[in-house]
Write a protein that holds these residues in place. Sequence first.
Motif, PDB file in Angstrom:
ATOM      1  N   GLY A 114      -0.887  -3.599   4.291  1.00  0.00           N
ATOM      2  CA  GLY A 114      -0.769  -4.612   5.335  1.00  0.00           C
ATOM      3  C   GLY A 114      -0.154  -5.895   4.816  1.00  0.00           C
ATOM      4  N   LEU A 115      -0.521  -6.283   3.588  1.00  0.00           N
ATOM      5  CA  LEU A 115       0.064  -7.475   2.976  1.00  0.00           C
ATOM      6  C   LEU A 115       1.563  -7.304   2.772  1.00  0.00           C
ATOM      7  CD1 LEU A 115      -0.134 -10.214   1.453  1.00  0.00           C
ATOM      8  CD2 LEU A 115      -0.627  -8.882  -0.615  1.00  0.00           C
ATOM      9  N   GLU A 122      -5.960 -12.266   6.243  1.00  0.00           N
ATOM     10  CA  GLU A 122      -7.057 -11.336   5.983  1.00  0.00           C
ATOM     11  C   GLU A 122      -7.447 -11.389   4.504  1.00  0.00           C
ATOM     12  OE1 GLU A 122      -8.576  -9.664   8.306  1.00  0.00           O
ATOM     13  OE2 GLU A 122      -7.175 -10.200   9.904  1.00  0.00           O
ATOM     14  N   SER A 167       3.609  -5.433   4.432  1.00  0.00           N
ATOM     15  CA  SER A 167       4.265  -5.509   5.735  1.00  0.00           C
ATOM     16  C   SER A 167       4.412  -6.962   6.180  1.00  0.00           C
ATOM     17  CB  SER A 167       3.453  -4.709   6.757  1.00  0.00           C
ATOM     18  OG  SER A 167       4.022  -4.810   8.045  1.00  0.00           O
ATOM     19  N   TRP A 168       3.374  -7.747   5.962  1.00  0.00           N
ATOM     20  CA  TRP A 168       3.390  -9.177   6.323  1.00  0.00           C
ATOM     21  C   TRP A 168       4.448  -9.918   5.512  1.00  0.00           C
ATOM     22  CZ3 TRP A 168       1.729 -13.837   3.880  1.00  0.00           C
ATOM     23  CH2 TRP A 168       1.421 -14.902   4.748  1.00  0.00           C
ATOM     24  N   TYR A 173      -2.291 -15.783   3.956  1.00  0.00           N
ATOM     25  CA  TYR A 173      -2.406 -14.456   4.543  1.00  0.00           C
ATOM     26  C   TYR A 173      -3.734 -14.386   5.297  1.00  0.00           C
ATOM     27  CZ  TYR A 173      -2.516  -9.374   4.982  1.00  0.00           C
ATOM     28  OH  TYR A 173      -2.574  -8.092   5.481  1.00  0.00           O
ATOM     29  N   ALA A 233      -4.833   0.256   1.515  1.00  0.00           N
ATOM     30  CA  ALA A 233      -4.471   0.015   2.915  1.00  0.00           C
ATOM     31  C   ALA A 233      -4.335  -1.481   3.193  1.00  0.00           C
ATOM     32  CB  ALA A 233      -5.519   0.639   3.835  1.00  0.00           C
ATOM     33  N   ARG A 234      -5.217  -2.299   2.586  1.00  0.00           N
ATOM     34  CA  ARG A 234      -5.098  -3.750   2.789  1.00  0.00           C
ATOM     35  C   ARG A 234      -3.838  -4.295   2.125  1.00  0.00           C
ATOM     36  NH1 ARG A 234     -10.817  -3.249   2.168  1.00  0.00           N
ATOM     37  NH2 ARG A 234     -10.756  -3.773  -0.048  1.00  0.00           N
TER      38      ARG A 234
END
Length: 388
Positions: free
Chosen positions: A369-370, A141, A372-373, A139, A365-366
């Motif tokens: 994003g994970l 980020e 979604s990825w 991943y 929030a991070r």
Amino acid sequence: MAPVCYQVNLQRGLGGGEVYTAFFARALETLGVRTVLFAHPDASFWERHLPATTRVIPVQRIDAIGRHLPSRSCWLAFHTPGSEAEVAPLRRAGHRLTAFAHMPLYGRDPASLRPYEMLFAVSGHVLASLRAAAMADVYPEPLYGVAQLEGRGDEDEPVHAASPYAWDPRKLRDRLFGLGYRLYDRRRTRPAYARLPGITLGIVSRLTPIKQFPLLFRHLAPVLARHPRFRLEVFGAGGYASVRDLRRALSPLRERVRFWGGQTQVGTVYRRLDYLMTGLPEKEALGLNVLEAQACGCPVLAVEAPPFTETVAPEVTGLLYPDPRSDRGAGFERLLLRLASAPFRIERAAAATHLARFAPEAFRARVAGLLSWLGARGVLPERESECG
């Protein structure tokens, strides 16, 4: 029903990886993903730290996990990775195997992470080590972490001395030493911590080899010995050899160092220190104690290197000094002289932006994003075909 993440953490003791597992579960829950945790039967602490909706399934080994999973493809997130032989049956059953990298790979064999199709790094330092080891499907980020202190100590709570040893029941020496120490421990008094005159530096950490405290203080203890206003308080427990080696390294400080053992109420501890000291950097992944101390208003003193350059805002939430292995502690001595003449304090307004990076909202929030990825790669189960 909500999708499920099957987390795997088979550690028996509560450390940074276990705290991380808990706040990852909280973030998932707020994002509509439930956690089922596979945990070791001897780990009795999970109920105090996990969301109420989390189901904990006790297993001693990874090969026992498969029988608890449905036949449909499920998402597993390992915090304690297993070998290729251990996880291969899960992969053959069609489950999606991911893992957190809680340690940088520098100087480590990357084989333990190769069986997983996707990896998540807890810091940029760890992420760089994964890329340097040519690990695929990482991943892109760092997820960082949360200064999670609820229920872990308040301002007025007393802190009593505890055992500095974390005995490993798998080792014969530890079983024998542990028995003898418990007999001694029952008879001794447990004084409450009270600040003594001077400037108080503190270690608040598990005393594990990755922190490299004995090596650090072989360089720094002679420097501290020349500055009698400073004293060191050690809050943490470790294996027999780790504690022994740290005591030896700190011998130049004599009565200016005290060991208080492992403490669960760490919020109380941070608020009674002037400065938190970290270990050496290269084997450290993130340092949740760094995030926690800053959130409690305790400035951090750390070597100027990743991951501490990611988690400490210089001259805002802490002070960085050169690696003492390169300058024999000269930079650290300059820092002591500075602090002896003028204390450094965290100004909340100036630190707000930095501290916000490690708040639950930013972590959530991070994690969003994970998710979604992972969803774009077909890892997350759809709601209508969820596992469990």
